[in-house]
Design a protein around this motif. Structure first.
Motif, PDB file in Angstrom:
ATOM      1  N   ASP A  86     -58.848 128.211 -76.890  1.00  0.00           N
ATOM      2  CA  ASP A  86     -57.690 128.262 -76.002  1.00  0.00           C
ATOM      3  C   ASP A  86     -56.855 129.464 -76.406  1.00  0.00           C
ATOM      4  O   ASP A  86     -56.303 129.514 -77.513  1.00  0.00           O
ATOM      5  CB  ASP A  86     -56.886 126.956 -76.152  1.00  0.00           C
ATOM      6  CG  ASP A  86     -55.669 126.948 -75.229  1.00  0.00           C
ATOM      7  OD1 ASP A  86     -55.378 128.000 -74.601  1.00  0.00           O
ATOM      8  OD2 ASP A  86     -55.004 125.901 -75.151  1.00  0.00           O
ATOM      9  N   ILE A  87     -56.791 130.412 -75.523  1.00  0.00           N
ATOM     10  CA  ILE A  87     -56.142 131.692 -75.816  1.00  0.00           C
ATOM     11  C   ILE A  87     -54.652 131.508 -76.160  1.00  0.00           C
ATOM     12  O   ILE A  87     -54.057 132.328 -76.840  1.00  0.00           O
ATOM     13  CB  ILE A  87     -56.354 132.658 -74.611  1.00  0.00           C
ATOM     14  CG1 ILE A  87     -56.225 134.119 -75.044  1.00  0.00           C
ATOM     15  CG2 ILE A  87     -55.411 132.338 -73.465  1.00  0.00           C
ATOM     16  CD1 ILE A  87     -56.878 135.103 -74.083  1.00  0.00           C
ATOM     17  N   LYS A  88     -54.090 130.386 -75.739  1.00  0.00           N
ATOM     18  CA  LYS A  88     -52.664 130.138 -76.012  1.00  0.00           C
ATOM     19  C   LYS A  88     -52.435 129.584 -77.412  1.00  0.00           C
ATOM     20  O   LYS A  88     -51.308 129.545 -77.888  1.00  0.00           O
ATOM     21  CB  LYS A  88     -52.099 129.166 -74.973  1.00  0.00           C
ATOM     22  CG  LYS A  88     -51.945 129.798 -73.620  1.00  0.00           C
ATOM     23  CD  LYS A  88     -51.282 128.829 -72.650  1.00  0.00           C
ATOM     24  CE  LYS A  88     -51.477 129.286 -71.222  1.00  0.00           C
ATOM     25  NZ  LYS A  88     -52.110 128.267 -70.378  1.00  0.00           N
ATOM     26  N   HIS A  89     -53.509 129.082 -78.021  1.00  0.00           N
ATOM     27  CA  HIS A  89     -53.370 128.503 -79.364  1.00  0.00           C
ATOM     28  C   HIS A  89     -54.431 129.082 -80.289  1.00  0.00           C
ATOM     29  O   HIS A  89     -55.209 128.342 -80.893  1.00  0.00           O
ATOM     30  CB  HIS A  89     -53.496 126.976 -79.311  1.00  0.00           C
ATOM     31  CG  HIS A  89     -52.482 126.343 -78.406  1.00  0.00           C
ATOM     32  ND1 HIS A  89     -51.191 126.111 -78.813  1.00  0.00           N
ATOM     33  CD2 HIS A  89     -52.566 125.933 -77.120  1.00  0.00           C
ATOM     34  CE1 HIS A  89     -50.518 125.567 -77.800  1.00  0.00           C
ATOM     35  NE2 HIS A  89     -51.329 125.453 -76.770  1.00  0.00           N
ATOM     36  N   ILE A  90     -54.474 130.398 -80.354  1.00  0.00           N
ATOM     37  CA  ILE A  90     -55.532 131.075 -81.115  1.00  0.00           C
ATOM     38  C   ILE A  90     -55.634 130.533 -82.532  1.00  0.00           C
ATOM     39  O   ILE A  90     -56.737 130.259 -83.017  1.00  0.00           O
ATOM     40  CB  ILE A  90     -55.266 132.600 -81.128  1.00  0.00           C
ATOM     41  CG1 ILE A  90     -55.458 133.161 -79.716  1.00  0.00           C
ATOM     42  CG2 ILE A  90     -56.200 133.310 -82.097  1.00  0.00           C
ATOM     43  CD1 ILE A  90     -55.271 134.647 -79.596  1.00  0.00           C
ATOM     44  N   GLU A  91     -54.486 130.346 -83.173  1.00  0.00           N
ATOM     45  CA  GLU A  91     -54.501 129.947 -84.587  1.00  0.00           C
ATOM     46  C   GLU A  91     -55.250 128.637 -84.812  1.00  0.00           C
ATOM     47  O   GLU A  91     -55.793 128.402 -85.888  1.00  0.00           O
ATOM     48  CB  GLU A  91     -53.068 129.876 -85.152  1.00  0.00           C
ATOM     49  CG  GLU A  91     -52.155 128.784 -84.578  1.00  0.00           C
ATOM     50  CD  GLU A  91     -51.580 129.094 -83.183  1.00  0.00           C
ATOM     51  OE1 GLU A  91     -51.891 130.168 -82.620  1.00  0.00           O
ATOM     52  OE2 GLU A  91     -50.837 128.245 -82.655  1.00  0.00           O
ATOM     53  N   ASP A  92     -55.296 127.780 -83.805  1.00  0.00           N
ATOM     54  CA  ASP A  92     -55.988 126.497 -83.958  1.00  0.00           C
ATOM     55  C   ASP A  92     -57.504 126.627 -83.851  1.00  0.00           C
ATOM     56  O   ASP A  92     -58.229 125.697 -84.181  1.00  0.00           O
ATOM     57  CB  ASP A  92     -55.525 125.507 -82.875  1.00  0.00           C
ATOM     58  CG  ASP A  92     -54.068 125.127 -83.060  1.00  0.00           C
ATOM     59  OD1 ASP A  92     -53.563 125.273 -84.193  1.00  0.00           O
ATOM     60  OD2 ASP A  92     -53.438 124.708 -82.077  1.00  0.00           O
ATOM     61  N   TYR A  93     -57.960 127.741 -83.350  1.00  0.00           N
ATOM     62  CA  TYR A  93     -59.393 127.855 -83.064  1.00  0.00           C
ATOM     63  C   TYR A  93     -60.102 128.895 -83.919  1.00  0.00           C
ATOM     64  O   TYR A  93     -61.298 129.087 -83.807  1.00  0.00           O
ATOM     65  CB  TYR A  93     -59.602 128.174 -81.581  1.00  0.00           C
ATOM     66  CG  TYR A  93     -59.206 127.017 -80.705  1.00  0.00           C
ATOM     67  CD1 TYR A  93     -60.115 126.013 -80.404  1.00  0.00           C
ATOM     68  CD2 TYR A  93     -57.894 126.895 -80.226  1.00  0.00           C
ATOM     69  CE1 TYR A  93     -59.746 124.928 -79.631  1.00  0.00           C
ATOM     70  CE2 TYR A  93     -57.512 125.815 -79.452  1.00  0.00           C
ATOM     71  CZ  TYR A  93     -58.440 124.826 -79.158  1.00  0.00           C
ATOM     72  OH  TYR A  93     -58.072 123.754 -78.405  1.00  0.00           O
ATOM     73  N   ILE A  94     -59.346 129.576 -84.761  1.00  0.00           N
ATOM     74  CA  ILE A  94     -59.934 130.632 -85.584  1.00  0.00           C
ATOM     75  C   ILE A  94     -60.258 130.097 -86.966  1.00  0.00           C
ATOM     76  O   ILE A  94     -59.441 129.431 -87.590  1.00  0.00           O
ATOM     77  CB  ILE A  94     -58.966 131.843 -85.637  1.00  0.00           C
ATOM     78  CG1 ILE A  94     -59.164 132.652 -84.359  1.00  0.00           C
ATOM     79  CG2 ILE A  94     -59.180 132.684 -86.868  1.00  0.00           C
ATOM     80  CD1 ILE A  94     -58.562 133.999 -84.370  1.00  0.00           C
ATOM     81  N   ASN A  95     -61.452 130.353 -87.421  1.00  0.00           N
ATOM     82  CA  ASN A  95     -61.885 129.896 -88.741  1.00  0.00           C
ATOM     83  C   ASN A  95     -62.028 131.109 -89.641  1.00  0.00           C
ATOM     84  O   ASN A  95     -62.696 132.073 -89.274  1.00  0.00           O
ATOM     85  CB  ASN A  95     -63.226 129.184 -88.626  1.00  0.00           C
ATOM     86  CG  ASN A  95     -63.184 128.073 -87.591  1.00  0.00           C
ATOM     87  OD1 ASN A  95     -62.726 126.983 -87.882  1.00  0.00           O
ATOM     88  ND2 ASN A  95     -63.620 128.371 -86.382  1.00  0.00           N
ATOM     89  N   VAL A  96     -61.403 131.058 -90.807  1.00  0.00           N
ATOM     90  CA  VAL A  96     -61.412 132.217 -91.707  1.00  0.00           C
ATOM     91  C   VAL A  96     -61.895 131.789 -93.091  1.00  0.00           C
ATOM     92  O   VAL A  96     -61.505 130.746 -93.605  1.00  0.00           O
ATOM     93  CB  VAL A  96     -59.996 132.825 -91.833  1.00  0.00           C
ATOM     94  CG1 VAL A  96     -60.031 134.085 -92.698  1.00  0.00           C
ATOM     95  CG2 VAL A  96     -59.425 133.152 -90.461  1.00  0.00           C
ATOM     96  N   GLN A  97     -62.792 132.600 -93.660  1.00  0.00           N
ATOM     97  CA  GLN A  97     -63.315 132.343 -95.002  1.00  0.00           C
ATOM     98  C   GLN A  97     -63.223 133.627 -95.812  1.00  0.00           C
ATOM     99  O   GLN A  97     -63.562 134.691 -95.307  1.00  0.00           O
ATOM    100  CB  GLN A  97     -64.798 131.974 -94.915  1.00  0.00           C
ATOM    101  CG  GLN A  97     -65.086 130.623 -94.295  1.00  0.00           C
ATOM    102  CD  GLN A  97     -64.977 129.503 -95.291  1.00  0.00           C
ATOM    103  OE1 GLN A  97     -65.112 129.726 -96.493  1.00  0.00           O
ATOM    104  NE2 GLN A  97     -64.695 128.307 -94.810  1.00  0.00           N
TER     105      GLN A  97
END
Ligand code: ZN
Length: 336
Positions: A61-72
């Motif tokens: 969801d482009i409006k809630h990017i932070e919820d959908y991005i996974n970072v390692q």
């Protein structure tokens, strides 16, 4: 399938740039086994660390990017080794499209030297230098994504057949050269199966051919016309490759040896498990054993159901063979 939407990539890039990420290279799996995965290998100079970022674009969801991005965060030693290796290589752009393949596209973009490597399903053998970076990146992704990596490396493992199987392949069902798909010894064995009359049922339903081949046990074969030029072959046997059962059915189709399945209608009052899992008006049936009707599901599973329950058969025959053998069998069972 999601169309590549530049806005999504731009939005992700903007979000990560704000966080100090510099894009080093990216991998985009486009309709790969039906998935849309965007993966990046980034450098964060403020922290002097490398990070792997991945996004499942099917759940985004482009409006809630932070919820959908996974970072390692990547082990620095490994990251540096990869970076050094890549910087030394300057392999020209590659576009290797394979018209036999629907989807399964891989797009690798390098931002340190601006190259593109785009291919369908399998990493080309001469792009071997991408093996280590890909292996490293995938080692930081969820384990469920390992299957993509194995498939991408299919050419290196000589497993192309295994991965191509059960996916659409460009093939003319009636006239295509089968030796392009089937190995010579499989053609020989499949021909023998066909000649021995082991294809017991063959029926076209919608865009799919359903068949039963008698081998060591009964196997369900489904051959599906995906579009004008692509066919998907599937067999329930354990080989998971273009097998003799498929070839036998191909011959039966070409020789028009059709033999309809029995059809059953459920007439019980309570909903059966089958009815709950399918929403079919009738069921394909390949006959019976001593106490069961052998129903063939559209997924190619043979599903035995008790013929008689409380002295009654809950199925009614809507299509029988010329001898009415299934109706007779059910009648006999009800009288017992
Ligand atoms: Zn098979």
């Amino acid at each position: 399938m999601i169309k590549k939407d530049k806005n999504i990539f731009n939005a992700i890039n903007k979000y990560l740039t704000k966080k100090g990420h510099e894009l080093y290279f990216s991998i985009y799996l486009s309709n790969y086994n039906g998935n849309e995965i965007y993966i990046r290998f980034d450098y964060v100079s403020k922290l002097t660390v490398y990070k792997i970022v991945w996004v499942d674009l099917k759940f985004f969801d482009i409006k809630h990017i932070e919820d959908y991005i996974n970072v390692q965060t990547v082990t620095k030693f490994l990251a540096l080794a990869i970076v050094e290796k890549l910087k030394k290589k300057d392999v020209p752009n590659r576009y290797e499209y394979n018209e036999d393949i629907i989807g399964d596209r891989v797009e690798i973009l390098t931002y340190y030297n601006n190259h593109e490597y785009i291919f369908d399903r399998f990493l080309p053998l001469d792009l071997e230098f991408l093996i280590d970076p890909l292996a490293l990146v995938f080692s930081y992704l969820p384990r469920s994504m390992e299957v993509f990596l194995h498939e991408i490396f299919g050419k290196f493992d000589h497993l192309e057949d295994v991965y191509n199987y059960a996916k659409p392949v460009k093939f003319n069902l009636l006239k295509g050269d089968a030796s392009k798909i089937f190995k010579p010894q499989i053609i020989e064995r499949g021909q023998k199966y066909y000649e021995e009359g082991r294809v017991h049922f063959l029926e076209k339903i919608g865009n799919s051919y359903f068949a039963i081949v008698e081998g060591t046990e009964s196997y369900v074969v489904i051959i599906n016309q995906v579009d004008d030029s692509h066919i998907r072959f599937w067999c329930s046997c354990k080989y998971n490759t273009f097998c003799k059962h498929l070839y036998a059915v191909l011959l039966a189709i070409r020789n028009k040896k059709f033999n309809n399945f029995y059809k059953l209608k459920y007439v019980g009052k309570e909903q059966s498990i089958l009815e709950k899992i399918t929403s079919y008006n009738y069921y394909l049936c390949m006959g019976h054993d001593e106490e069961h009707l052998l129903i063939v599901t559209i997924d190619g599973v043979i599903f035995p159901v008790k013929t008689i329950k409380n002295n009654k058969c809950l199925f009614e025959v809507v299509e029988d063979d010329d001898d009415l053998s299934l109706s007779k069998y059910i009648k006999d069972m009800q009288q017992e």
